[in-house]
Design a protein around this motif. Structure first.
Motif, PDB file in Angstrom:
ATOM      1  N   TYR A 204       0.825  -1.210   0.000  1.00  0.00           N
ATOM      2  CA  TYR A 204       0.000   0.000   0.000  1.00  0.00           C
ATOM      3  C   TYR A 204       0.865   1.269   0.000  1.00  0.00           C
ATOM      4  CZ  TYR A 204      -4.067  -2.920   1.161  1.00  0.00           C
ATOM      5  OH  TYR A 204      -5.080  -3.852   1.136  1.00  0.00           O
ATOM      6  N   ALA A 205       2.082   1.186  -0.446  1.00  0.00           N
ATOM      7  CA  ALA A 205       2.990   2.338  -0.416  1.00  0.00           C
ATOM      8  C   ALA A 205       2.330   3.578  -1.012  1.00  0.00           C
ATOM      9  CB  ALA A 205       4.272   2.008  -1.170  1.00  0.00           C
ATOM     10  N   MET A 206       2.385   4.681  -0.274  1.00  0.00           N
ATOM     11  CA  MET A 206       1.737   5.911  -0.720  1.00  0.00           C
ATOM     12  C   MET A 206       2.362   6.430  -2.007  1.00  0.00           C
ATOM     13  SD  MET A 206      -0.821   7.694   0.405  1.00  0.00           S
ATOM     14  CE  MET A 206      -1.581   8.655  -0.908  1.00  0.00           C
ATOM     15  N   ASP A 207       3.637   6.214  -2.170  1.00  0.00           N
ATOM     16  CA  ASP A 207       4.324   6.663  -3.379  1.00  0.00           C
ATOM     17  C   ASP A 207       3.704   6.044  -4.631  1.00  0.00           C
ATOM     18  OD1 ASP A 207       6.088   6.041  -1.008  1.00  0.00           O
ATOM     19  OD2 ASP A 207       7.318   7.554  -2.009  1.00  0.00           O
ATOM     20  N   THR A 208       3.366   4.751  -4.544  1.00  0.00           N
ATOM     21  CA  THR A 208       2.800   4.065  -5.695  1.00  0.00           C
ATOM     22  C   THR A 208       1.437   4.635  -6.053  1.00  0.00           C
ATOM     23  OG1 THR A 208       3.971   2.063  -5.007  1.00  0.00           O
ATOM     24  CG2 THR A 208       2.242   1.811  -6.650  1.00  0.00           C
ATOM     25  N   TYR A 209       0.622   4.918  -5.047  1.00  0.00           N
ATOM     26  CA  TYR A 209      -0.673   5.555  -5.298  1.00  0.00           C
ATOM     27  C   TYR A 209      -0.491   6.876  -6.040  1.00  0.00           C
ATOM     28  CZ  TYR A 209      -3.450   2.478  -2.264  1.00  0.00           C
ATOM     29  OH  TYR A 209      -4.102   1.397  -1.715  1.00  0.00           O
ATOM     30  N   LEU A 210       0.437   7.689  -5.560  1.00  0.00           N
ATOM     31  CA  LEU A 210       0.646   9.006  -6.154  1.00  0.00           C
ATOM     32  C   LEU A 210       1.116   8.897  -7.601  1.00  0.00           C
ATOM     33  CD1 LEU A 210       2.403  10.758  -3.137  1.00  0.00           C
ATOM     34  CD2 LEU A 210       0.153  11.346  -4.051  1.00  0.00           C
ATOM     35  N   ILE A 211       2.058   8.000  -7.854  1.00  0.00           N
ATOM     36  CA  ILE A 211       2.608   7.866  -9.204  1.00  0.00           C
ATOM     37  C   ILE A 211       1.538   7.374 -10.168  1.00  0.00           C
ATOM     38  CG2 ILE A 211       4.305   6.653 -10.622  1.00  0.00           C
ATOM     39  CD1 ILE A 211       6.101   6.571  -8.080  1.00  0.00           C
ATOM     40  N   ARG A 212       0.758   6.384  -9.756  1.00  0.00           N
ATOM     41  CA  ARG A 212      -0.302   5.890 -10.631  1.00  0.00           C
ATOM     42  C   ARG A 212      -1.335   6.986 -10.906  1.00  0.00           C
ATOM     43  NH1 ARG A 212      -0.128   1.105 -12.532  1.00  0.00           N
ATOM     44  NH2 ARG A 212       0.867  -0.642 -11.488  1.00  0.00           N
TER      45      ARG A 212
END
Length: 357
Positions: A204-212
């Protein structure tokens, strides 16, 4: 001792990436496998919860691809507005590389601000990096033992058995692990502790959410650092330090889940003071030798303080160019006298917290 949570923030994302190169196990049930990326996004081997980031039906209206998410009343992730005398403006957001479904709700809170910016800046674009298999393989080569030894030769027998047992329990002990150096073992022992002792997940890494989100909304993604820099830093630590980190994780497994939960709850509330307090490593008298304390101090400096200076310089560079950037790096980089909030204020910028306690 209190775990080195200050360094856990930047390490969890990297550990999850390293797991992708060594583990053949199934994706944890708490985080379903990622959907296929949109046409504007590169493929990723990092799973993202399907319920929060579905496959867009059309690229013509990306804003409609994200479902309405229920936002808990006490969810206020840490966000700052940074302004300069010449009218420059950027946003500074503290991310976390672990979490649960609340990270999807956090995205819904900050997305309107991100959508108004010229670019998203992250530590590095992990999705683009993972598509470059040649670069990823080159980075991993830094962690291989090429002198004929194995990891077991570089650890006390008791430490090796305990570390191997933990990795096996987490499904992170393929045969190739024996060929990796202690830098890899330190990261994966940390990841195994997260997987076995905590309900939270690096999936659930927040970075991945933001990048997507940025890909889906055609927002430019910029690297604050680079994959080569971060991997090189991790590979450059001494065996003595890596052994100390492995021992620290193994010795504190009983309290690991509670400590990471405390950190995550502080992040969810945007509690600057609590995150700062968790950045301060506590040790008991006699727990470490003077040499070990010096190693830990150097580790803290290299993982946070030195990197903060480079991050500040990159933020100032973009602001002076007139770019309105959503600058998202690990929350541990924002707090304290050597954190980005203090560094940017010292550089003459006004920094105001607009979300969080």
């Amino acid at each position: 001792m209190k775990k080195l949570l200050a360094c856990l923030l930047p390490l969890c994302l990297l550990a999850a990436m390293l797991c992708g190169c060594t583990s053949t196990g199934e994706t944890p049930s708490a985080a379903p496998a990622a959907p296929a990326p949109s046409a504007s996004a590169p493929a990723s081997s990092i799973p993202v919860p399907e319920s929060s980031l579905p496959v867009p039906e059309s690229t013509e209206a990306p804003a409609a691809t994200e479902p309405v998410v229920e936002v808990p009343e006490d969810l206020h992730p840490m966000l700052f507005r940074v302004t300069g005398e010449g009218g420059q403006e950027m946003y500074l957001f503290g991310t976390i590389h672990v979490g649960d479904e609340r990270n999807a709700a956090a995205l819904s809170l900050i997305a309107p601000t991100l959508d108004e910016c010229d670019a998203l800046a992250v530590e590095f674009d992990v999705l683009a990096f993972e598509e470059d298999m040649s670069a990823a393989s080159e980075m991993m080569m830094q962690f291989l033992l090429l002198d004929g030894t194995t990891a077991e030769d570089h650890m006390p027998a008791e430490t090796y058995r305990a570390a191997a047992d933990l990795l096996e329990k987490a499904g992170l002990m393929p045969d190739i692990m024996k060929q990796f150096n202690l830098g890899m073992w330190a990261q994966l022992v940390e990841q195994a502790a997260l997987m076995t002792e905590s309900d939270l997940s690096a999936e659930y890494a927040m970075d991945t959410y933001l990048i997507r989100h940025a890909y889906d909304h055609q927002i430019e993604v910029r690297d604050v650092e680079s994959a080569a820099f971060q991997y090189g830093m991790l590979a450059d630590f001494s065996d003595e330090l890596d052994l100390l980190l492995i021992r620290s994780t193994l010795d504190n497994l009983d309290g690991y889940g509670a400590q990471i939960s405390e950190l995550y709850e502080a992040w969810c509330s945007g509690d600057y003071d609590a995150i700062q307090a968790l950045n301060e490593t506590e040790t008991e008298d006699g727990e470490y030798t003077e040499e070990e304390l010096a190693l830990l101090e150097d580790y803290q400096r290299r993982m946070l303080d030195d990197r903060n200076l480079g991050m500040r310089d990159r933020a100032v560079e973009w602001m002076q160019a007139g770019d309105r950037v959503f600058f998202a790096v690990g929350a541990g980089h924002l707090v304290g006298d050597a954190g980005l909030v203090s560094l940017l204020r010292a550089a003459g910028y006004e920094v105001e917290q607009v979300s969080g306690d």
